[in-house]
Design an enzyme around this catalytic site. Structure first.
Site, mmCIF file in Angstrom:
data_model
loop_
_atom_site.group_PDB
_atom_site.id
_atom_site.type_symbol
_atom_site.label_atom_id
_atom_site.label_comp_id
_atom_site.label_asym_id
_atom_site.label_seq_id
_atom_site.Cartn_x
_atom_site.Cartn_y
_atom_site.Cartn_z
ATOM 1 N N GLU A 297 -30.147 -29.823 81.777
ATOM 2 C CA GLU A 297 -31.392 -28.981 81.043
ATOM 3 C C GLU A 297 -31.328 -29.483 79.731
ATOM 4 O O GLU A 297 -32.657 -29.589 79.062
ATOM 5 C CB GLU A 297 -31.432 -27.510 81.199
ATOM 6 C CG GLU A 297 -31.779 -27.202 82.564
ATOM 7 C CD GLU A 297 -31.687 -25.673 82.635
ATOM 8 O OE1 GLU A 297 -30.499 -25.141 83.378
ATOM 9 O OE2 GLU A 297 -31.899 -24.768 82.149
ATOM 10 N N ASP B 123 -34.485 -31.622 77.906
ATOM 11 C CA ASP B 123 -35.425 -30.757 76.986
ATOM 12 C C ASP B 123 -35.420 -31.669 75.588
ATOM 13 O O ASP B 123 -36.591 -31.905 75.069
ATOM 14 C CB ASP B 123 -34.834 -29.542 76.774
ATOM 15 C CG ASP B 123 -35.418 -28.664 75.490
ATOM 16 O OD1 ASP B 123 -36.275 -28.179 75.675
ATOM 17 O OD2 ASP B 123 -34.591 -28.868 74.561
ATOM 18 N N ASN C 162 -36.633 -25.241 84.827
ATOM 19 C CA ASN C 162 -35.196 -25.670 84.623
ATOM 20 C C ASN C 162 -34.775 -26.964 85.360
ATOM 21 O O ASN C 162 -34.183 -28.061 84.802
ATOM 22 C CB ASN C 162 -34.259 -24.771 84.910
ATOM 23 C CG ASN C 162 -34.355 -23.581 83.929
ATOM 24 O OD1 ASN C 162 -34.790 -23.433 82.943
ATOM 25 N ND2 ASN C 162 -33.822 -22.363 84.347
ATOM 26 N N GLU D 203 -36.387 -29.967 83.725
ATOM 27 C CA GLU D 203 -35.840 -30.385 82.545
ATOM 28 C C GLU D 203 -34.530 -31.192 82.790
ATOM 29 O O GLU D 203 -34.362 -32.503 82.464
ATOM 30 C CB GLU D 203 -35.252 -29.223 81.406
ATOM 31 C CG GLU D 203 -36.515 -28.814 80.743
ATOM 32 C CD GLU D 203 -36.207 -27.610 79.908
ATOM 33 O OE1 GLU D 203 -36.697 -27.324 78.847
ATOM 34 O OE2 GLU D 203 -35.170 -26.883 80.280
#
Lengths: 247, 247
Positions: free
Chosen positions: A63, A67, A132, A135
């Site tokens: 994640e 991101d 989540n 990502e």
């Protein structure tokens, strides 16, 4: 006997991987190299898995990586698309695009939750799991295929389909109301016709056809009626924009 | 007459660009494609420049882009280097690496401020200009050469030379004190010998030689005595670490 059993298990595993490979390829729009990264991206903490070095094997670290990659691809897109926007504008627009709400929507639309390996029931996941997973999936693409493919995926599957700067700026609140207003002004009859389908992915979808003057102008498919309508209206808007500018 | 004047101006501009090209190549470690991005990265808002479309031409938007690129390269580095670190750890370490203080240090070490085109006196810039220029410079590399070169620059010029995870974690506060302690324990005489130089870049540098047992173990060069000492001590530490592990 044990060898036969192993052989069967190996074959059944390959077949399972084959299906996973096909599904991932469909989402990506290109073939993955190694499935292990995507498997990690769908492994929930509750599965309590460890890698060969004894480190936790789940999607949480991915994640962080995804991101960051998403942030830089969107930054480059905005930098190039909006040459008049200053630093503050670019920062604000990026946070709208990568908002928690938007990431959850993306994860849900790709139905990523259907791939999750977990020891808890999916009803306990909560809303943010969609974002989540999304990502983590981006992180997996980066590790598997590098930045260029990661960028390609984000460009084709996210920016082209979801990122509308005019709308994010609040200049266009709803394409649906824009189209309805325009039809009423032009005295043109219009209709949104729906078909509900369950897709192959086990997620409910709504398909809509938007007709104006009894002619189908745009089609769209999404996970809610409202979203499908808005997508179709946006497409119709772009159709008419071209017509107007060609006059 | 005007044509001659233009020709002279063009030649003198080329020569200026030639020097700029050489300097940028030295910092990058590879050749740039187009100088315009780097020129933008060094144009201060006060120069009041506009691009051909009438948009402000200065480094502020490039800061946004560079910050994003730096963030993703550092994220990927940490992800790979620290497989045991969880999401929270990775986030914390990244913010230490890209802290305002650290970015200012990097910009200062590359003496980026010497390239700035501005209408205000450099004494009015304030401390953060170093970090801002550094971010903008990274943004220019991305636009000029793409992500891979951007990553290469960050790996070679920043991560290898500045990013020390053990130190960031607070496990090693100072390599200098580590070396001094070790020398005292081993009863080995040691000395830091300095030479001050002004370099070609107009920035003052300090070169240091660290001798242990009257043998030169490590050399280093930095913009302050303290930093040069610490760099040399770190290099000496790695020399001894190898010796110890080869025993």
């Amino acid at each position: 006997m044990r060898r036969l059993f192993n052989k069967i298990r190996k074959n059944s595993r390959s077949q399972e991987d084959g299906i996973f490979f096909e599904k991932i390829t469909k989402i990506l729009g290109f073939q993955p190299n190694e499935l292990k990264y995507y498997k990690k991206a769908f492994t929930h903490r509750s599965a309590n898995k460890l890698d060969e070095k004894g480190n936790p094997f789940n999607y949480e670290r991915l994640e962080f990586l995804g991101d960051a990659m998403l942030g830089s691809v969107i930054a480059a897109h905005l930098y190039n698309e909006v040459p008049s926007g200053d630093e503050g504008y670019l920062t604000k627009m990026r946070s709208k695009i990568v908002s928690r709400e938007h990431l959850n929507e993306l994860g849900r639309d790709f139905n990523l939750v259907s791939f999750v390996e977990s020891k808890v029931n999916s009803s306990q996941f909560g809303e943010n799991i969609h974002g989540n997973l999304f990502e983590a999936f981006i992180g997996a693409i980066y590790l598997d295929k590098g930045f260029t493919y990661c960028e390609k995926f984000i460009q084709n599957k996210i920016i082209k389909q979801y990122v509308d700067i005019a709308k994010l700026e609040g200049k266009v609140i709803s394409y649906k109301s824009l189209i309805i207003e325009w039809c009423q002004k032009e005295k043109a009859p219009f209709a949104f016709d729906f078909i509900e389908d369950n897709g192959q992915e086990g997620q409910k979808y709504f398909s809509v056809k938007l007709s104006i003057n009894n002619k189908i102008i745009a089609k769209a498919r999404a996970t809610s009626k409202k979203k499908a309508e808005e997508k179709a209206a946006q497409r119709a808007y772009f159709v008419f924009q071209e017509k107007i500018s060609n006059k």
